[in-house]
Design an enzyme around this catalytic site. Structure first.
Site, PDB file in Angstrom:
ATOM      1  CD  GLU A 162      44.549  45.770  60.103  1.00  0.00           C
ATOM      2  OE1 GLU A 162      44.356  46.196  61.182  1.00  0.00           O
ATOM      3  OE2 GLU A 162      45.662  46.488  59.381  1.00  0.00           O
ATOM      4  CD  GLU A 180      37.624  46.120  40.735  1.00  0.00           C
ATOM      5  OE1 GLU A 180      37.477  44.695  40.367  1.00  0.00           O
ATOM      6  OE2 GLU A 180      38.726  46.692  41.075  1.00  0.00           O
ATOM      7  CG  ASP A 203      44.891  35.911  45.053  1.00  0.00           C
ATOM      8  OD1 ASP A 203      44.962  36.698  44.268  1.00  0.00           O
ATOM      9  OD2 ASP A 203      44.289  35.844  46.049  1.00  0.00           O
TER      10      ASP A 203
HETATM   11  O1  LIG Z   1      42.625  42.429  38.102  1.00  0.00           O
HETATM   12  P1  LIG Z   1      41.490  43.338  38.602  1.00  0.00           P
HETATM   13  O2  LIG Z   1      40.520  43.328  37.239  1.00  0.00           O
HETATM   14  O3  LIG Z   1      42.056  44.719  38.671  1.00  0.00           O
HETATM   15  O4  LIG Z   1      40.726  42.701  39.668  1.00  0.00           O
HETATM   16  C1  LIG Z   1      41.180  42.451  40.944  1.00  0.00           C
HETATM   17  O5  LIG Z   1      42.571  42.777  41.218  1.00  0.00           O
HETATM   18  C2  LIG Z   1      42.523  44.035  41.734  1.00  0.00           C
HETATM   19  C3  LIG Z   1      43.302  43.933  43.352  1.00  0.00           C
HETATM   20  O6  LIG Z   1      44.479  43.411  43.011  1.00  0.00           O
HETATM   21  C4  LIG Z   1      41.245  44.447  42.111  1.00  0.00           C
HETATM   22  O7  LIG Z   1      40.881  45.425  41.113  1.00  0.00           O
HETATM   23  C5  LIG Z   1      40.345  43.210  42.081  1.00  0.00           C
HETATM   24  O8  LIG Z   1      38.929  43.244  41.738  1.00  0.00           O
HETATM   25  O1  LIG Z   2      40.334  41.637  44.897  1.00  0.00           O
HETATM   26  C1  LIG Z   2      41.021  40.664  44.984  1.00  0.00           C
HETATM   27  C2  LIG Z   2      41.617  40.032  43.986  1.00  0.00           C
HETATM   28  C3  LIG Z   2      42.575  39.027  43.977  1.00  0.00           C
HETATM   29  N1  LIG Z   2      42.580  38.335  45.029  1.00  0.00           N
HETATM   30  C4  LIG Z   2      41.808  38.906  46.225  1.00  0.00           C
HETATM   31  O2  LIG Z   2      41.937  38.321  47.300  1.00  0.00           O
HETATM   32  N2  LIG Z   2      41.147  39.957  46.146  1.00  0.00           N
END
Ligand SMILES: O=P(O)(O)O[C@H]1O[C@H](CO)[C@@H](O)[C@H]1O
Ligand SMILES: O=c1cc[nH]c(=O)[nH]1
Length: 237
Positions: A162, A180, A203
């Site tokens: 937020e 990560e 996205d």
């Molecule tokens: O698609 P992964 O590898 O999980 O990575 C992204 O997607 C997740 C969030 O939706 C978080 O783990 C972000 O780092």
């Molecule tokens: O961690 C993430 C992964 C996809 N889209 C996001 O906005 N954040």
């Protein structure tokens, strides 16, 4: 056997691909690896080892966020001697010229995670990927004619934040948000291992454009092939 991985010694390769989603790990093993054998099912965090172009390569989910990936990469390096770790993840673009399904190579990862502040006693450590893996993946992308973006990503501690100032991150050149890379890059340095993050834009944070859960789980093959081919020169047999 470690606390969160029930593989025997020798079952995990020295080179591993690390998606957040364990079902993406299963998809990668089934689609790209030959003779893949599952080595982990603890908490359904599936891990597999097989061969790719004659090299032994593993793939395993990490879960979402810094605490989760930190557990797995610590154990992979300390207990199983893993040396080359490539995260193959999704991210949200925050630059206008970065589009959904583009591939990003994370050179560095800024973060609002407190983990490194604690580790470095409030100093600002700059988590950086391995240059040789980065160069290898960049060359593999170029060979395929894929216009990758290389740069700084932001490892966010909250998916639903937020208070985050995305405009300022974008102004200072951050390409995308994920959750990560900063932990992976930092912990790999401790073990003198090579780490990299290759991300597909799932996205766009500015436009609201999104991909489907199925697409996030089982496609993004370009990123996976770049990661595998980039890893081959570093992988043992
Ligand atoms: O698609 P992964 O590898 O999980 O990575 C992204 O997607 C997740 C969030 O939706 C978080 O783990 C972000 O780092
Ligand atoms: O961690 C993430 C992964 C996809 N889209 C996001 O906005 N954040």
């Amino acid at each position: 056997m470690s606390i969160h991985i029930n593989a025997k010694q020798g079952e995990i390769a020295d080179t591993i691909l690390l998606p957040g989603d364990p079902l993406r790990a299963k998809y990668i093993a089934e689609t790209f690896l030959e003779d893949a054998v599952q080595f982990n099912d603890v908490r359904n965090m599936f891990g597999y080892t097989g061969t790719y172009k004659g090299k032994k390569i593993s793939v395993m989910g990490t879960g979402m966020g810094v605490p989760s990936i930190s557990i797995y990469v610590n154990e992979l390096m300390s207990e199983y001697g893993v040396k080359n770790l490539i995260r193959v993840g999704t991210c949200g673009a925050i630059q206008k010229d970065v589009k959904v399904r583009d591939v990003i190579i994370a050179q560095s990862a800024s973060t609002d995670s407190f983990q490194n502040r604690k580790l470095f006693k409030n100093a600002e450590y700059a988590p950086t990927s391995d240059f040789e893996l980065l160069l290898s993946s960049y060359n593999e992308a170029k060979k395929r004619g894929v216009e990758v973006k290389v740069g700084n990503v932001f490892t966010a501690d909250s998916f639903y934040d937020e208070n985050g100032d995305i405009e300022q991150l974008a102004e200072y050149g951050v390409l995308a948000l994920e959750m990560e890379c900063s932990a992976l890059f930092t912990i790999a340095k401790k073990y003198d291992a090579k780490a990299l993050g290759i991300l597909t834009v799932s996205d766009h944070v500015l436009t609201g454009e999104i991909t489907t859960p199925e697409e996030r789980q089982t496609t993004f093959n370009e990123m996976i092939e770049i990661a595998l081919d980039a890893a081959v020169p570093f992988a043992g047999n």
